[in-house]
Write a protein that holds these residues in place. Structure first.
Motif, PDB file in Angstrom:
ATOM      1  N   ALA A 203       0.828  -1.214   0.000  1.00 40.48           N
ATOM      2  CA  ALA A 203       0.000   0.000   0.000  1.00 40.48           C
ATOM      3  C   ALA A 203       0.861   1.263   0.000  1.00 40.48           C
ATOM      4  O   ALA A 203       0.513   2.256  -0.643  1.00 40.48           O
ATOM      5  CB  ALA A 203      -0.931  -0.007   1.207  1.00 40.48           C
ATOM      6  N   LYS A 204       1.987   1.260   0.711  1.00 42.85           N
ATOM      7  CA  LYS A 204       2.871   2.428   0.741  1.00 42.85           C
ATOM      8  C   LYS A 204       3.483   2.687  -0.634  1.00 42.85           C
ATOM      9  O   LYS A 204       3.611   3.842  -1.068  1.00 42.85           O
ATOM     10  CB  LYS A 204       3.976   2.235   1.781  1.00 42.85           C
ATOM     11  N   ALA A 205       3.851   1.626  -1.323  1.00 41.18           N
ATOM     12  CA  ALA A 205       4.406   1.793  -2.672  1.00 41.18           C
ATOM     13  C   ALA A 205       3.319   2.276  -3.635  1.00 41.18           C
ATOM     14  O   ALA A 205       3.567   3.141  -4.485  1.00 41.18           O
ATOM     15  CB  ALA A 205       5.007   0.479  -3.152  1.00 41.18           C
ATOM     16  N   HIS A 206       2.123   1.734  -3.500  1.00 37.99           N
ATOM     17  CA  HIS A 206       0.988   2.183  -4.321  1.00 37.99           C
ATOM     18  C   HIS A 206       0.689   3.664  -4.076  1.00 37.99           C
ATOM     19  O   HIS A 206       0.346   4.414  -5.010  1.00 37.99           O
ATOM     20  CB  HIS A 206      -0.245   1.337  -3.997  1.00 37.99           C
ATOM     21  N   ALA A 207       0.835   4.104  -2.835  1.00 35.17           N
ATOM     22  CA  ALA A 207       0.523   5.494  -2.481  1.00 35.17           C
ATOM     23  C   ALA A 207       1.402   6.488  -3.241  1.00 35.17           C
ATOM     24  O   ALA A 207       0.990   7.624  -3.477  1.00 35.17           O
ATOM     25  CB  ALA A 207       0.686   5.697  -0.976  1.00 35.17           C
ATOM     26  N   ILE A 208       2.597   6.086  -3.630  1.00 40.12           N
ATOM     27  CA  ILE A 208       3.477   6.978  -4.389  1.00 40.12           C
ATOM     28  C   ILE A 208       2.837   7.332  -5.735  1.00 40.12           C
ATOM     29  O   ILE A 208       2.822   8.491  -6.157  1.00 40.12           O
ATOM     30  CB  ILE A 208       4.850   6.323  -4.598  1.00 40.12           C
ATOM     31  N   VAL A 209       2.284   6.329  -6.399  1.00 43.43           N
ATOM     32  CA  VAL A 209       1.588   6.568  -7.668  1.00 43.43           C
ATOM     33  C   VAL A 209       0.360   7.441  -7.425  1.00 43.43           C
ATOM     34  O   VAL A 209       0.084   8.379  -8.178  1.00 43.43           O
ATOM     35  CB  VAL A 209       1.181   5.238  -8.329  1.00 43.43           C
ATOM     36  N   ALA A 210      -0.374   7.144  -6.343  1.00 42.66           N
ATOM     37  CA  ALA A 210      -1.576   7.918  -6.033  1.00 42.66           C
ATOM     38  C   ALA A 210      -1.234   9.391  -5.797  1.00 42.66           C
ATOM     39  O   ALA A 210      -1.943  10.289  -6.276  1.00 42.66           O
ATOM     40  CB  ALA A 210      -2.269   7.329  -4.802  1.00 42.66           C
ATOM     41  N   LEU A 211      -0.144   9.666  -5.084  1.00 40.08           N
ATOM     42  CA  LEU A 211       0.253  11.045  -4.802  1.00 40.08           C
ATOM     43  C   LEU A 211       0.699  11.769  -6.069  1.00 40.08           C
ATOM     44  O   LEU A 211       0.399  12.954  -6.263  1.00 40.08           O
ATOM     45  CB  LEU A 211       1.364  11.068  -3.758  1.00 40.08           C
ATOM     46  N   LEU A 212       1.425  11.082  -6.924  1.00 37.60           N
ATOM     47  CA  LEU A 212       1.853  11.699  -8.182  1.00 37.60           C
ATOM     48  C   LEU A 212       0.639  12.063  -9.045  1.00 37.60           C
ATOM     49  O   LEU A 212       0.585  13.159  -9.615  1.00 37.60           O
ATOM     50  CB  LEU A 212       2.774  10.753  -8.947  1.00 37.60           C
ATOM     51  N   LEU A 213      -0.325  11.162  -9.124  1.00 40.90           N
ATOM     52  CA  LEU A 213      -1.529  11.453  -9.902  1.00 40.90           C
ATOM     53  C   LEU A 213      -2.319  12.596  -9.276  1.00 40.90           C
ATOM     54  O   LEU A 213      -2.912  13.424  -9.984  1.00 40.90           O
ATOM     55  CB  LEU A 213      -2.394  10.195 -10.003  1.00 40.90           C
ATOM     56  N   PHE A 214      -2.316  12.662  -7.946  1.00 37.78           N
ATOM     57  CA  PHE A 214      -2.993  13.765  -7.258  1.00 37.78           C
ATOM     58  C   PHE A 214      -2.341  15.091  -7.631  1.00 37.78           C
ATOM     59  O   PHE A 214      -3.024  16.072  -7.929  1.00 37.78           O
ATOM     60  CB  PHE A 214      -2.927  13.544  -5.737  1.00 37.78           C
ATOM     61  N   ARG A 215      -1.024  15.123  -7.623  1.00 34.53           N
ATOM     62  CA  ARG A 215      -0.310  16.366  -7.964  1.00 34.53           C
ATOM     63  C   ARG A 215      -0.523  16.756  -9.425  1.00 34.53           C
ATOM     64  O   ARG A 215      -0.490  17.937  -9.768  1.00 34.53           O
ATOM     65  CB  ARG A 215       1.179  16.214  -7.670  1.00 34.53           C
ATOM     66  N   LEU A 216      -0.721  15.765 -10.260  1.00 34.47           N
ATOM     67  CA  LEU A 216      -0.948  16.021 -11.691  1.00 34.47           C
ATOM     68  C   LEU A 216      -2.433  16.241 -12.000  1.00 34.47           C
ATOM     69  O   LEU A 216      -2.811  16.328 -13.173  1.00 34.47           O
ATOM     70  CB  LEU A 216      -0.422  14.836 -12.514  1.00 34.47           C
ATOM     71  N   LYS A 217      -3.239  16.336 -10.917  1.00 31.67           N
ATOM     72  CA  LYS A 217      -4.690  16.540 -11.053  1.00 31.67           C
ATOM     73  C   LYS A 217      -5.352  15.409 -11.842  1.00 31.67           C
ATOM     74  O   LYS A 217      -6.262  15.619 -12.633  1.00 31.67           O
ATOM     75  CB  LYS A 217      -4.995  17.906 -11.680  1.00 31.67           C
ATOM     76  N   LEU A 218      -4.840  14.202 -11.633  1.00 34.09           N
ATOM     77  CA  LEU A 218      -5.397  13.010 -12.289  1.00 34.09           C
ATOM     78  C   LEU A 218      -5.847  11.975 -11.259  1.00 34.09           C
ATOM     79  O   LEU A 218      -5.837  10.778 -11.509  1.00 34.09           O
ATOM     80  CB  LEU A 218      -4.344  12.383 -13.216  1.00 34.09           C
ATOM     81  N   ARG A 219      -6.238  12.454 -10.069  1.00 28.69           N
ATOM     82  CA  ARG A 219      -6.538  11.534  -8.964  1.00 28.69           C
ATOM     83  C   ARG A 219      -7.688  10.584  -9.288  1.00 28.69           C
ATOM     84  O   ARG A 219      -7.773   9.500  -8.729  1.00 28.69           O
ATOM     85  CB  ARG A 219      -6.840  12.313  -7.692  1.00 28.69           C
ATOM     86  N   LYS A 220      -8.590  10.991 -10.208  1.00 29.15           N
ATOM     87  CA  LYS A 220      -9.727  10.121 -10.530  1.00 29.15           C
ATOM     88  C   LYS A 220      -9.303   8.865 -11.283  1.00 29.15           C
ATOM     89  O   LYS A 220     -10.090   7.924 -11.408  1.00 29.15           O
ATOM     90  CB  LYS A 220     -10.761  10.900 -11.341  1.00 29.15           C
ATOM     91  N   THR A 262       0.369  -1.240  -9.366  1.00 26.11           N
ATOM     92  CA  THR A 262       0.739   0.156  -9.103  1.00 26.11           C
ATOM     93  C   THR A 262       1.807   0.237  -8.010  1.00 26.11           C
ATOM     94  O   THR A 262       2.632   1.162  -8.006  1.00 26.11           O
ATOM     95  CB  THR A 262      -0.490   0.978  -8.674  1.00 26.11           C
ATOM     96  N   ALA A 263       1.829  -0.733  -7.108  1.00 22.89           N
ATOM     97  CA  ALA A 263       2.873  -0.757  -6.072  1.00 22.89           C
ATOM     98  C   ALA A 263       4.247  -0.975  -6.708  1.00 22.89           C
ATOM     99  O   ALA A 263       5.233  -0.344  -6.311  1.00 22.89           O
ATOM    100  CB  ALA A 263       2.574  -1.840  -5.044  1.00 22.89           C
ATOM    101  N   ALA A 264       4.324  -1.871  -7.690  1.00 19.29           N
ATOM    102  CA  ALA A 264       5.596  -2.114  -8.378  1.00 19.29           C
ATOM    103  C   ALA A 264       6.062  -0.848  -9.091  1.00 19.29           C
ATOM    104  O   ALA A 264       7.246  -0.484  -9.031  1.00 19.29           O
ATOM    105  CB  ALA A 264       5.434  -3.259  -9.380  1.00 19.29           C
TER     106      ALA A 264
END
Length: 300
Positions: A203-220, A262-264
């Motif tokens: 989950a922590k590794a997956h969160a990195i992708v989630a945060l990047l998408l959030f910053r790029l305004k692609l969280r959906k 996404t974690a990988a």
């Protein structure tokens, strides 16, 4: 000193561009009702980063409301945060703070109030507080205070067990301010999210992708994954039987499989950013309470 603090706070209240309901303000001070991790004085002082911002602090309660865990966050690590919801016959215990106006604004910013789309909305509640006279006799007074409820866009339709870490902060705060024994017992007994070490790493590794998408305004882009995680989210408690433990294990295995791709990717991104000295890019949190100017009023 107290008179000076009141005077300076009154000046700040006039100078600030943000209007608050008059019923929660007295002499430039703001009454704020806390029910989550802000029960802890140390947590509040951490948020405010201001000397003399907390004028008074006492146990209190709000009737016909309940403590809710329906603010969406990041399952399975931090599935939910505390909120307050209207519910007839229920009681939400907490702390009534009297803060300087500057102190309350610092709190609001630390809770994400300065973000483009705040995760909380400010609401006014009737708070019952206990007073004691010089002989120690108790009396009760009802006052209006401001509190923070999960904004509609962040509000789940149902409660989700919080992390054990977050629940423990609330329990520690409840004990610190001497909330009722029954209320503390209910907090201790409630189910919590406690993922295994393996699922936590994924989950922590997956969160990195989630945060990047959030910053790029692609969280959906990850909405389907988050929805699947919530559907599989189960709380754990000491009373769980064999069947519940097996269901928890199955839910963990499926959640881990869903997040693994996404974690990988997140693990690779973390290594690349670390080598480039840009690891701070994947750190997340609301703007600093003291680093920006007063926020605009939340959009209704």
């Amino acid at each position: 000193m107290a008179i000076l603090i009141l005077y300076l706070s009154a000046i700040l209240a006039v100078a600030t561009s943000r209007a608050l309901p008059e019923v929660v303000c007295t002499n430039g001070m703001v009454r704020y009702f806390a029910f989550g991790s802000n029960l802890l004085r140390s947590k509040m002082e951490d948020r405010l980063q201001l000397t003399h911002a907390i004028i008074e602090r006492m146990p209190a309660l709000v009737t016909d409301h309940r403590l809710a865990f329906n603010m969406r966050m990041f399952p399975p690590l931090e599935p939910s945060m505390a909120s307050i919801e209207p519910q007839k016959g229920e009681v939400c215990e907490g702390v009534l703070y009297t803060l300087t106006r500057e102190g309350y604004e610092a709190l609001w910013k630390s809770e994400g109030g300065s973000m483009e789309r705040p995760g909380y909305e400010e609401i006014v509640v009737s708070v019952r507080r206990q007073l004691r006279d010089s002989q120690g006799d108790a009396s009760y007074e009802t006052v209006q205070a401001i509190t923070l409820r999960a904004a509609p866009w962040m509000r789940l339709q149902y409660d989700v067990p919080p992390s054990a870490r977050y629940r423990n902060l609330i329990v520690d705060g409840a004990k610190e301010v001497n909330l009722s024994n029954d209320y503390i017992a209910r907090l201790i007994e409630m189910p919590v999210s406690a993922p295994s070490a393996a699922l936590t790493a994924i989950a922590k590794a997956h969160a990195i992708v989630a945060l990047l998408l959030f910053r790029l305004k692609l969280r959906k882009a990850l909405t389907p994954l988050r929805a699947a995680c919530y559907a599989l989210q189960r709380g754990k408690s000491p009373q769980d039987g064999q069947a519940s433990r097996l269901l928890n294990l199955g839910a963990e295995l499926i959640t881990g499989a869903i997040l693994l791709p996404t974690a990988a990717l997140g693990a690779v991104i973390r290594v690349v950013l670390r080598l480039c000295g840009r690891e701070k890019f994947i750190q997340f949190g609301p703007p600093s309470a003291r680093s920006i100017s007063p926020p605009a009023l939340p959009k209704k």
